[in-house]
Design a protein around this motif. Sequence first.
Motif, PDB file in Angstrom:
ATOM      1  N   THR A 133      -7.285   0.698   3.429  1.00 24.34           N
ATOM      2  CA  THR A 133      -6.873  -0.118   4.569  1.00 24.34           C
ATOM      3  C   THR A 133      -5.367  -0.056   4.777  1.00 24.34           C
ATOM      4  OG1 THR A 133      -8.720  -1.616   4.123  1.00 24.34           O
ATOM      5  CG2 THR A 133      -6.962  -2.445   5.544  1.00 24.34           C
ATOM      6  N   LEU A 134      -4.620   0.056   3.675  1.00 24.60           N
ATOM      7  CA  LEU A 134      -3.162   0.114   3.763  1.00 24.60           C
ATOM      8  C   LEU A 134      -2.647   1.503   4.119  1.00 24.60           C
ATOM      9  CD1 LEU A 134      -2.243  -2.104   0.701  1.00 24.60           C
ATOM     10  CD2 LEU A 134      -1.969  -2.666   3.109  1.00 24.60           C
ATOM     11  N   GLY A 135      -3.544   2.469   4.332  1.00 28.11           N
ATOM     12  CA  GLY A 135      -3.116   3.775   4.814  1.00 28.11           C
ATOM     13  C   GLY A 135      -3.163   4.893   3.805  1.00 28.11           C
ATOM     14  N   ARG A 136      -3.585   4.633   2.576  1.00 28.70           N
ATOM     15  CA  ARG A 136      -3.674   5.716   1.602  1.00 28.70           C
ATOM     16  C   ARG A 136      -4.861   6.608   1.931  1.00 28.70           C
ATOM     17  NH1 ARG A 136      -2.486   4.516  -4.548  1.00 28.70           N
ATOM     18  NH2 ARG A 136      -2.098   6.749  -4.344  1.00 28.70           N
ATOM     19  N   SER A 137      -4.764   7.866   1.534  1.00 31.33           N
ATOM     20  CA  SER A 137      -5.855   8.795   1.799  1.00 31.33           C
ATOM     21  C   SER A 137      -7.000   8.555   0.824  1.00 31.33           C
ATOM     22  CB  SER A 137      -5.358  10.240   1.664  1.00 31.33           C
ATOM     23  OG  SER A 137      -4.956  10.512   0.327  1.00 31.33           O
ATOM     24  N   VAL A 140     -10.015   0.131  -4.152  1.00 33.67           N
ATOM     25  CA  VAL A 140      -9.953   1.393  -3.408  1.00 33.67           C
ATOM     26  C   VAL A 140      -9.996   1.118  -1.906  1.00 33.67           C
ATOM     27  CG1 VAL A 140     -11.177   3.558  -2.943  1.00 33.67           C
ATOM     28  CG2 VAL A 140     -10.940   2.744  -5.285  1.00 33.67           C
ATOM     29  N   ALA A 141     -10.881   0.209  -1.480  1.00 36.44           N
ATOM     30  CA  ALA A 141     -10.987  -0.120  -0.052  1.00 36.44           C
ATOM     31  C   ALA A 141      -9.695  -0.736   0.477  1.00 36.44           C
ATOM     32  CB  ALA A 141     -12.164  -1.068   0.175  1.00 36.44           C
ATOM     33  N   ASP A 142      -9.035  -1.578  -0.328  1.00 37.71           N
ATOM     34  CA  ASP A 142      -7.763  -2.160   0.092  1.00 37.71           C
ATOM     35  C   ASP A 142      -6.699  -1.085   0.254  1.00 37.71           C
ATOM     36  OD1 ASP A 142      -8.865  -4.669   0.111  1.00 37.71           O
ATOM     37  OD2 ASP A 142      -8.156  -5.196  -1.899  1.00 37.71           O
ATOM     38  N   GLN A 143      -6.669  -0.136  -0.647  1.00 36.78           N
ATOM     39  CA  GLN A 143      -5.693   0.941  -0.540  1.00 36.78           C
ATOM     40  C   GLN A 143      -5.956   1.808   0.691  1.00 36.78           C
ATOM     41  OE1 GLN A 143      -5.971   2.966  -4.291  1.00 36.78           O
ATOM     42  NE2 GLN A 143      -4.815   1.421  -5.394  1.00 36.78           N
ATOM     43  N   LEU A 174       3.871  -5.265  -0.684  1.00 41.45           N
ATOM     44  CA  LEU A 174       3.148  -4.067  -0.257  1.00 41.45           C
ATOM     45  C   LEU A 174       3.068  -3.044  -1.375  1.00 41.45           C
ATOM     46  CD1 LEU A 174       1.787  -2.445   1.986  1.00 41.45           C
ATOM     47  CD2 LEU A 174       4.047  -1.657   2.693  1.00 41.45           C
ATOM     48  N   ALA A 175       4.162  -2.893  -2.126  1.00 40.82           N
ATOM     49  CA  ALA A 175       4.148  -1.943  -3.247  1.00 40.82           C
ATOM     50  C   ALA A 175       3.164  -2.383  -4.319  1.00 40.82           C
ATOM     51  CB  ALA A 175       5.550  -1.811  -3.837  1.00 40.82           C
ATOM     52  N   ASP A 176       3.093  -3.706  -4.582  1.00 43.52           N
ATOM     53  CA  ASP A 176       2.131  -4.199  -5.567  1.00 43.52           C
ATOM     54  C   ASP A 176       0.700  -3.972  -5.105  1.00 43.52           C
ATOM     55  OD1 ASP A 176       4.136  -5.005  -7.213  1.00 43.52           O
ATOM     56  OD2 ASP A 176       4.158  -7.081  -6.531  1.00 43.52           O
ATOM     57  N   ARG A 177       0.439  -4.168  -3.807  1.00 44.05           N
ATOM     58  CA  ARG A 177      -0.912  -3.938  -3.303  1.00 44.05           C
ATOM     59  C   ARG A 177      -1.286  -2.467  -3.372  1.00 44.05           C
ATOM     60  NH1 ARG A 177      -2.091  -6.765   2.290  1.00 44.05           N
ATOM     61  NH2 ARG A 177      -4.161  -5.983   1.715  1.00 44.05           N
ATOM     62  N   LEU A 178      -0.319  -1.590  -3.077  1.00 43.26           N
ATOM     63  CA  LEU A 178      -0.602  -0.159  -3.156  1.00 43.26           C
ATOM     64  C   LEU A 178      -0.847   0.290  -4.588  1.00 43.26           C
ATOM     65  CD1 LEU A 178       1.938   1.321  -0.595  1.00 43.26           C
ATOM     66  CD2 LEU A 178      -0.543   1.301  -0.401  1.00 43.26           C
ATOM     67  N   SER A 179      -0.154  -0.348  -5.538  1.00 42.50           N
ATOM     68  CA  SER A 179      -0.337   0.019  -6.937  1.00 42.50           C
ATOM     69  C   SER A 179      -1.513  -0.687  -7.558  1.00 42.50           C
ATOM     70  CB  SER A 179       0.929  -0.306  -7.740  1.00 42.50           C
ATOM     71  OG  SER A 179       1.170  -1.696  -7.737  1.00 42.50           O
ATOM     72  N   GLY A 180      -2.231  -1.498  -6.776  1.00 45.39           N
ATOM     73  CA  GLY A 180      -3.398  -2.199  -7.305  1.00 45.39           C
ATOM     74  C   GLY A 180      -3.047  -3.423  -8.100  1.00 45.39           C
ATOM     75  N   ASP A 181      -1.814  -3.912  -7.972  1.00 44.16           N
ATOM     76  CA  ASP A 181      -1.399  -5.092  -8.737  1.00 44.16           C
ATOM     77  C   ASP A 181      -0.922  -6.159  -7.779  1.00 44.16           C
ATOM     78  OD1 ASP A 181      -0.789  -6.514 -11.160  1.00 44.16           O
ATOM     79  OD2 ASP A 181       1.309  -6.222 -10.660  1.00 44.16           O
ATOM     80  N   ALA A 182      -1.806  -6.586  -6.900  1.00 43.96           N
ATOM     81  CA  ALA A 182      -1.457  -7.667  -5.991  1.00 43.96           C
ATOM     82  C   ALA A 182      -1.293  -8.952  -6.773  1.00 43.96           C
ATOM     83  CB  ALA A 182      -2.539  -7.823  -4.930  1.00 43.96           C
TER      84      ALA A 182
END
Length: 314
Positions: free
Chosen positions: A187-191, A182-185, A35-43
């Motif tokens: 979806t994960l709840g970022r503003s 950006v769309a993935d972030q 989850l942290a990697d996806r939020l940081s854009g490094d899935a």
Amino acid sequence: MNPALLALGATVLTGALAVGGAHLYASGRARGRTLADRLSGDATDPLAARTGRARPFAGVDRRLRRTRLGRAVHLRLSATGLDLTAGEFCVYVTAALTALWLIAATSLAPFFGPIAALVGVWGAAIFLNWQRQKRIEAFITQLPDVARLLANATAAGLALRTALAMAAEELEAPAGEELARVADQLTLGRSVDDALDELAERLPSRELIVLVTTLVLANKAGGSVVGSLRNLTRTLEDRKETRREVRTMLSEVNATAFTVPLLGLGSLVLVNSSNEGALARVTGSPLGQGLVLLALGLYTVGFFVIRRLGKIDV
């Protein structure tokens, strides 16, 4: 009741609970890291996820990402679009620096080994900046299409989150990849503000900052963004043509900036090949080493001066 059997049962139960707890902890930590990697854009790399093949040097990458240097390299790589992790890049650069050191020390003189390694580090930084700038230029070229798609989507009554996801599906790389991130972030709840600000930080440019500011203000104020985006589309089209003309006019200057240091390197190779061991004798004394460093410094200054004269901000 037999105390031995009671102790044995308690031991087995405790061991089972310990194994189960360790398994839950490991799986939870893995999910948190993902989850942290996806939020940081490094899935995880999509190719590795599809094929089940792990990336090389994964252990080096994990250790390196905990350091400030590793995070900086990762941020640069994420902005270049290269299919490399920070660990892979550092391992490849280290191997290249070792090869440059050995080649310079054997073909020229031992004094040039460390200098070649330093030049290799500088070249790696230049390569990352070049790849990043190339991706930024490609993204800027697509910005009019991005603004047009967002304007049409918002005019049709779609929310900004939905409009960004739709634009990510319609556009090619790099705009499609960046908007998909950006769309993935989102979806994960970022503003929206945080996701767009991170995009502007990853690919800094005046055009993107204007677009991000327009979208953020519209999202906060809740007003209509259609008219602003359509006006911005025309402005971005004009700026794209201007940037293309300026880049064409400055291509000769940029080529000259790289040709001058290559001429100096060629002269060193020519002198050493015509007179075997000449550079070793020159760099055998402190005076010779100082003169060589002075010449290399002058070539470096010339490179930066020519680059600065050919740099025009549009």
